[in-house]
Structure formats: C-alpha cells, structure tokens
Design an enzyme around this catalytic site. Structure first.
Site, PDB file in Angstrom:
ATOM      1  N   ASP A  39     111.304  33.756 -53.861  1.00 50.12           N
ATOM      2  CA  ASP A  39     111.938  34.363 -52.723  1.00 50.12           C
ATOM      3  C   ASP A  39     111.340  33.744 -51.555  1.00 50.12           C
ATOM      4  O   ASP A  39     111.763  34.326 -50.262  1.00 50.12           O
ATOM      5  CB  ASP A  39     112.124  35.840 -52.858  1.00 50.12           C
ATOM      6  N   HIS A  95     116.187  44.001 -45.407  1.00 47.24           N
ATOM      7  CA  HIS A  95     116.088  44.338 -46.897  1.00 47.24           C
ATOM      8  C   HIS A  95     115.202  45.739 -47.049  1.00 47.24           C
ATOM      9  O   HIS A  95     114.111  45.732 -46.740  1.00 47.24           O
ATOM     10  CB  HIS A  95     115.086  43.294 -47.632  1.00 47.24           C
ATOM     11  N   GLY A  97     114.363  48.835 -49.442  1.00 45.74           N
ATOM     12  CA  GLY A  97     114.142  49.352 -50.851  1.00 45.74           C
ATOM     13  C   GLY A  97     112.921  49.841 -50.860  1.00 45.74           C
ATOM     14  O   GLY A  97     112.299  50.172 -49.966  1.00 45.74           O
ATOM     15  N   ASN A  98     112.495  49.694 -52.270  1.00 39.58           N
ATOM     16  CA  ASN A  98     110.890  49.928 -52.337  1.00 39.58           C
ATOM     17  C   ASN A  98     110.041  48.977 -51.794  1.00 39.58           C
ATOM     18  O   ASN A  98     108.914  49.404 -51.144  1.00 39.58           O
ATOM     19  CB  ASN A  98     110.414  50.140 -53.790  1.00 39.58           C
ATOM     20  N   GLY A  99     110.561  47.862 -51.187  1.00 35.98           N
ATOM     21  CA  GLY A  99     109.744  46.717 -50.539  1.00 35.98           C
ATOM     22  C   GLY A  99     110.792  46.596 -49.579  1.00 35.98           C
ATOM     23  O   GLY A  99     111.978  46.782 -49.632  1.00 35.98           O
ATOM     24  N   ASP A 169     109.477  58.125 -53.564  1.00 31.16           N
ATOM     25  CA  ASP A 169     110.967  58.287 -53.590  1.00 31.16           C
ATOM     26  C   ASP A 169     111.556  58.727 -52.347  1.00 31.16           C
ATOM     27  O   ASP A 169     111.360  59.789 -51.794  1.00 31.16           O
ATOM     28  CB  ASP A 169     111.249  59.330 -54.778  1.00 31.16           C
TER      29      ASP A 169
END
Length: 193
Positions: A39, A95, A97-99, A169
C-alpha cells in the site's frame, strides 16, 4: 519471505501477520500464484519536497517518507472522481479506522501524506501515537530505562486512542463522549483536532 521478515520492525502491527498468512497459504496451496500488493505504491508519486526528511544528507537519502494506506486512498480518489464525473480530481483523502492517515491528492496522484517512514507517523490512531516530539522516545530509553523494543511497543500498541482513554474501541470513546465522561470527552476532542 525472509526479506519481508527482516522488515517487521517497520510495520509491527501488520508485517508479521501478513507473512504468516502468506506462509500458511503457500503450505496449503503450494502451486497457487501469490501476488503482494504494497500500500506504499500509491505514494510513489510524492515529490522529493514531501518525502525528504530534514536530516543530514547521508541519512536523508536512507530514510524517507513512504506513506501507507495507499490502496484505500487510491480507491477513495477513484470513487470520488467517478461520482463527480471527472477523470481527475484534487482532494484530501482520509483513511479512518484503527489506522488513520490523510493524503493530499492532485490530479489523482498522492503529493503528500501524513504517514511517513513507518505507519507510526501521522495522526493518532487506535493504538499508535502518531506524530509526537521526537525527543520523547529518546527520553523514554535514556531517562526512563525502557528498551528500544519497549518504546516501539508503547508507541505502536499502547498509545493513541488506547493510551488516552484505556480503550482502542472508538465506539467506547464515542459513547463516553456522549455521556460526557471527562476522560473520553477530552481524548475524543483531542483526537478530532
């Protein structure tokens, strides 16, 4: 595969698991063709002003910004261009998300991105610190007595949203924000800013 294993330290939350998956697939499907897609490729269009770190020249040529989440950013840009009915667009792609990462796009190409030499750089993430003062890891090792492996673990696995709130979370943090829990409220607003 051995070469990829030597790069685990660059992305310790991803590389070891990906190599394990490729190895398992090779054992189960020995004749299957496997293709690696990195990526970082989308960010190969970064101009030198974006990928060059302000280090002494002999180091700046060895350490550079690569960027990550390129597969996601490319997809978002392609979908946005299609939605707008345009061949090429200028945009800022997120982007989340968790990352997490942010990429600046000109004519569908990455021209700057928040992640750097490793996925640790950039905005705070679920367990990664994102950008912090570079003296902090030095202090953790030199004055606090942490080993470099422990410092890496702190920055990659125990910081970010988790470090600020005790949870990686985002739903927990959001619920805490809505309930006005002080710890989650401060952390959530800090992450957003």
């Amino acid at each position: 595969m051995e070469t990829l294993r030597t790069l685990d330290y660059l992305a310790p939350l991803h590389n070891p698991h990906n190599v394990t998956g490729v190895t398992a697939a090779s054992n189960i499907f020995p004749d299957a063709l496997q293709v690696g897609v990195f990526d970082t490729g989308y960010h190969s269009t970064l101009p030198s002003r974006a990928y060059t770190y302000p280090l002494p020249r002999h180091l700046a040529t060895r350490y550079r910004k690569y960027g990550f989440h390129g597969i996601s950013h490319r997809y978002v840009v392609q979908q946005a261009a299609a939605y707008l009915g345009r061949e090429k667009i200028n945009a800022i792609s997120f982007h989340l998300g968790n990352g997490c990462s942010v990429t600046c796009v000109k004519d569908n190409q990455s021209i700057d991105t928040s992640m750097g030499y490793t996925p640790l750089a950039g905005v705070p993430m679920a367990t990664r610190s994102g950008d912090i003062d570079p003296a902090i890891p030095v202090e953790l090792a030199a004055r606090e007595g942490y080993t470099w492996q422990e410092v890496s673990d702190i920055l990659n696995s125990r910081s970010g949203l988790y470090g600020l709130t005790g949870s990686s979370d985002s739903l927990y943090v959001e619920k805490g924000f809505l309930k006005q829990e002080k710890e989650a409220k401060v952390s959530f607003s800090d992450i957003l800013l």
